[in-house]
Design a protein around this motif. Structure first.
Motif, PDB file in Angstrom:
ATOM      1  N   TYR A 416       0.820  -1.212   0.000  1.00  0.00           N
ATOM      2  CA  TYR A 416       0.000   0.000   0.000  1.00  0.00           C
ATOM      3  C   TYR A 416       0.854   1.262   0.000  1.00  0.00           C
ATOM      4  N   GLU A 417       1.942   1.277   0.756  1.00  0.00           N
ATOM      5  CA  GLU A 417       2.733   2.504   0.827  1.00  0.00           C
ATOM      6  C   GLU A 417       3.449   2.779  -0.495  1.00  0.00           C
ATOM      7  N   SER A 418       3.873   1.742  -1.206  1.00  0.00           N
ATOM      8  CA  SER A 418       4.433   1.971  -2.545  1.00  0.00           C
ATOM      9  C   SER A 418       3.362   2.506  -3.489  1.00  0.00           C
ATOM     10  N   TRP A 419       2.119   2.056  -3.305  1.00  0.00           N
ATOM     11  CA  TRP A 419       0.999   2.578  -4.102  1.00  0.00           C
ATOM     12  C   TRP A 419       0.827   4.070  -3.843  1.00  0.00           C
ATOM     13  N   TRP A 420       0.829   4.429  -2.545  1.00  0.00           N
ATOM     14  CA  TRP A 420       0.650   5.836  -2.201  1.00  0.00           C
ATOM     15  C   TRP A 420       1.781   6.699  -2.751  1.00  0.00           C
ATOM     16  N   VAL A 421       3.010   6.290  -2.445  1.00  0.00           N
ATOM     17  CA  VAL A 421       4.164   7.159  -2.677  1.00  0.00           C
ATOM     18  C   VAL A 421       4.562   7.205  -4.147  1.00  0.00           C
ATOM     19  N   SER A 422       4.498   6.079  -4.853  1.00  0.00           N
ATOM     20  CA  SER A 422       4.948   6.067  -6.247  1.00  0.00           C
ATOM     21  C   SER A 422       4.098   6.967  -7.135  1.00  0.00           C
ATOM     22  N   GLY A 423       2.880   7.231  -6.725  1.00  0.00           N
ATOM     23  CA  GLY A 423       2.006   8.099  -7.508  1.00  0.00           C
ATOM     24  C   GLY A 423       2.032   9.548  -7.084  1.00  0.00           C
ATOM     25  N   ALA A 429       7.977  10.842 -13.677  1.00  0.00           N
ATOM     26  CA  ALA A 429       6.856  10.726 -14.606  1.00  0.00           C
ATOM     27  C   ALA A 429       5.610  10.359 -13.816  1.00  0.00           C
ATOM     28  N   GLU A 430       4.454  10.637 -14.389  1.00  0.00           N
ATOM     29  CA  GLU A 430       3.198  10.310 -13.727  1.00  0.00           C
ATOM     30  C   GLU A 430       2.728   8.901 -14.026  1.00  0.00           C
ATOM     31  N   SER A 431       3.322   8.225 -14.981  1.00  0.00           N
ATOM     32  CA  SER A 431       2.912   6.869 -15.313  1.00  0.00           C
ATOM     33  C   SER A 431       4.168   6.042 -15.505  1.00  0.00           C
ATOM     34  N   PRO A 432       4.048   4.728 -15.365  1.00  0.00           N
ATOM     35  CA  PRO A 432       2.840   3.932 -15.104  1.00  0.00           C
ATOM     36  C   PRO A 432       2.386   4.048 -13.640  1.00  0.00           C
ATOM     37  N   ALA A 433       1.143   3.661 -13.402  1.00  0.00           N
ATOM     38  CA  ALA A 433       0.581   3.656 -12.060  1.00  0.00           C
ATOM     39  C   ALA A 433       0.866   2.322 -11.375  1.00  0.00           C
ATOM     40  N   TYR A 434       1.089   2.380 -10.064  1.00  0.00           N
ATOM     41  CA  TYR A 434       1.473   1.184  -9.315  1.00  0.00           C
ATOM     42  C   TYR A 434       0.441   0.064  -9.441  1.00  0.00           C
ATOM     43  N   ASP A 435      -0.835   0.384  -9.252  1.00  0.00           N
ATOM     44  CA  ASP A 435      -1.842  -0.668  -9.290  1.00  0.00           C
ATOM     45  C   ASP A 435      -1.969  -1.268 -10.679  1.00  0.00           C
TER      46      ASP A 435
END
Length: 684
Positions: A416-423, A429-435
């Motif tokens: 979850y924290e990689s999801w929050w922080v990577s975005g 860059a804004e992409s790709p998205a973690y999920d």
């Protein structure tokens, strides 16, 4: 867990142990005239419904004026349901406060990042940290618990509803005060906080605790460490409300289990659900299908994760949609076969209860175009006929209840924290998205016929042979050591670009990327090379790269280069590497430095499968056309074969066919309908 499972009325009725599959919906009889209630229970019995969630949004009717209770209508509904053999998962009704509460106490209303007050007229218009709201909510919770403690229909408590769905981030003064308390407990001293947040940057150094605010709207980028801690705090603040209601229910009704509906796949991505498991007696989840071809694998991914958040124990699918939802830009109905397929896929991943939002489609209100088990067209409709068919199949699946998900040999880590922080803003860059990236690797494994568990990052990885961790951006020292030990012990790690970059405070690991994982992988990256929209690059294998690439500047002598960049500025540079463990265990660590897409990910795993038996295809997967899901019990296992295609698939499989859109073509062949699921009972 609050109490031993065996003491619960729920388990005595067989819901979370061998017995019967639970089937039902959110039921909102208060939206309908009294004469409709009798038709409702008649149709529920026809469909096989045996449980409903009740009272979720009824606070304004239960307490029409402060301290004045009106339970008469709820008494009548519960008695009617019980007389018809339908149990009740009773909500505490605190999800949305009544108009009088906001009028008397506007200080309960949440505020957005720019200070806008969120007013009544929708739902969840309350601050998780408001002491005033907490007082009124707990008074209602206690009143309900005392009134219905001994009612035989009550088998579980439903605490609030989709906690944090719309009010997770509150930037009010209440939130500011609570945030400071949370920070003092986490850091103890301001020196520790200043170091963690890097407040020497942009003159943000704090000398007093009351100087600290939530990360409200600011002239430009806000402090990353402050943002991450506010996300953690907000998750904990909503969890604290869950605990407060839970404590009242545990005091008044200790023998009734308690849950709240997680939203593992939906828009509450910033809640750390794995940390909530100890605060509920069984895990519940809401899931809404993404439309299109992606949806079936997306559903499998998130229900797989839910089952592993539950620790392999049975869980409750509290909400999903019978057909269309109403909140996307376009809301297509489910295609023929999808209602049953979706439900049985959840069951395969451990759900012992299948419920919908909602029973009867609303005539008025903001969700009137959200489908119901009884649609606007009434019972003479395709949706209701599918509902009845599913009820029949769930009755046939009673033996499955209580069985546990069988562990796969391959794990895909979700953090979850990689999801929050990577975005976060201000990244390369804004992409790709973690999920999207984690789902991509999951789909690639399914394409190869490899069964995989989606596990929280804190899960025990020791029993897995392969761990895939895409975009594992946040890697504290403890996680680095766990992954290093996994590889040294003979495990095979596969991770990708933008991994290992920051620690638990969103501070960059120095010395070159991939930071915390640099020594394990044996490579050093000096800079990221994100790609502009429309740009592509190629690898020597022919794989096409979009969005992201990296310049691997140094490779240790014992690192094997599996693929190179071909052409462009990175021509000839390593793109995919693999380092075998220096120990005699046979473990390895593979790094993919580029966004190579689903075909590229499948190609990497196919190449690794040459000497990693755990990556061999399951014969039941029919060359990737079938998602193979397994639940195990003492005498054997239940195998769920979900057709990932729009064509009939024939699988050679032994066992008794229990349910699903499938039939036996011969003694050893199962024909699975397009978008269908076959459920087999196998011995041994």
């Amino acid at each position: 867990m609050a109490t031993d499972d065996t003491t619960y009325r729920w388990v005595k009725d067989g819901a979370l142990g061998p017995g019967r599959m639970r089937y039902g919906a959110d039921y909102n009889p208060e939206q309908w005239p009294r004469e409709v209630w009798d038709e409702d229970v008649r149709l529920m019995r026809e469909a096989g419904v045996n449980i409903v969630s009740l009272g979720i949004f009824s606070w304004a009717l239960l307490e029409p004026r402060p301290g004045e209770w009106d339970f008469g209508w709820l008494d009548e509904v519960i008695d009617l349901l019980h007389a018809n053999g339908i149990d009740v998962d009773l909500a505490t009704a605190t999800a949305s406060p009544p108009p009088w509460l906001a009028k008397r106490h506007p200080e309960i209303l949440p505020q957005t990042i720019d200070g806008t007050t969120l007013w009544p007229g929708s739902r969840q218009h309350w601050r998780p940290t408001s002491p005033v709201f907490r007082e009124y909510a707990l008074r209602l919770t206690r009143a309900l618990a005392e009134r219905y403690a001994d009612h035989p229909a009550l088998v579980a408590w439903h605490i609030s509803n989709e906690l944090g769905c719309h009010n997770l981030y509150d930037f009010s003064d209440d939130a500011a005060r609570a945030f400071r308390v949370w920070l003092q407990e986490r850091y103890t001293t301001l020196d520790a906080l200043n170091e963690a947040w890097g407040t020497a940057f942009w003159s943000q150094h704090y000398e007093e605790w009351d100087e600290i605010l939530p990360p409200r709207a600011a002239p430009t980028q806000r402090n990353p460490g402050q943002q991450l801690d506010f996300e953690r705090f907000s998750s904990d603040a909503v969890r604290d409300h869950l605990r407060a209601e839970n404590a009242v229910l545990a005091e008044v009704t200790p023998g009734i289990p308690r849950t709240t509906n997680f939203m593992v796949a939906q828009n509450v991505r910033d809640i750390d659900y794995p940390s909530w498991v100890g605060d509920v007696d069984f895990v519940s989840n809401d899931h809404y299908l993404r439309p299109g071809e992606l949806g079936r694998d997306d559903l499998s991914f998130w229900s797989n994760l839910t089952g592993n958040i539950a620790g392999g124990r049975p869980w409750f699918l509290m909400e999903h949609a019978p057909s269309a939802v109403n909140w996307r830009a376009v809301n297509p109905p489910k295609r023929p076969g999808e209602l049953v397929r979706d439900a049985l896929t959840h069951v395969g991943h451990g759900a012992d209860a299948v419920c919908y939002f909602q029973w009867r489609q609303s005539r008025a209100g903001g969700e009137r175009y959200h489908s119901g088990m009884v649609p606007h067209a009434g019972a003479d409709s395709r949706v209701f006929r599918d509902v009845v068919d599913l009820g029949s199949q769930l009755r046939d699946l009673a033996p499955v209840t209580g069985s546990r998900r069988e562990r796969a040999r391959v794990a895909l880590v979700f953090d979850y924290e990689s999801w929050w922080v990577s975005g976060r803003d201000s990244h390369p860059a804004e992409s790709p998205a973690y999920d999207d990236e984690t789902l991509l690797w999951y789909r690639a494994l399914l394409d190869l016929g490899v069964r995989v568990d989606v596990v929280p990052v804190a899960a025990d990885l020791a029993d897995y042979e392969v761990v895939v961790a895409p975009m594992l951006h946040v890697v504290p020292a403890a996680l680095r050591e766990r992954l290093t030990a996994f590889v040294a012990g003979g495990g095979h790690l596969v991770t990708t670009y933008f991994s290992g970059v920051v620690d638990e405070n969103d501070r960059v690991w120095l010395g070159g990327y991939p930071g915390a994982l640099r020594d394990l992988l044996g490579i050093t990256i000096e800079e990221f090379v994100p790609m502009l929209p429309g740009e592509t690059a190629s690898l020597a294998s022919g794989t096409v790269v979009r969005d992201w690439s990296e310049r691997i500047a140094r490779v240790e002598p014992d690192v094997e280069v599996l693929d190179f960049y071909a052409g462009g500025d990175l021509d000839g540079a390593p793109a995919i590497t693999r380092r075998r463990s220096a120990h005699d265990s046979g473990g390895s660590a593979t790094y993919v430095s580029a966004a190579i897409g689903r075909p590229g990910a499948a190609d990497v795993m196919r190449r690794l499968a040459g000497d990693i038996p755990a990556l061999a295809a399951d014969a039941l997967a029919a060359d990737g056309d079938v998602d193979v899901i397994v639940r195990r019990h003492e005498g054997g296992r239940y195998v769920f074969l979900a057709n990932r295609t729009d064509d009939e698939v024939v699988v050679a499989a032994a066992g008794d066919l229990l349910a699903g859109a499938a039939e036996r073509g011969s003694a050893d062949a199962v024909m699975i309908a397009p978008r269908g699921v076959a459920v087999l009972a196998q011995e041994g």
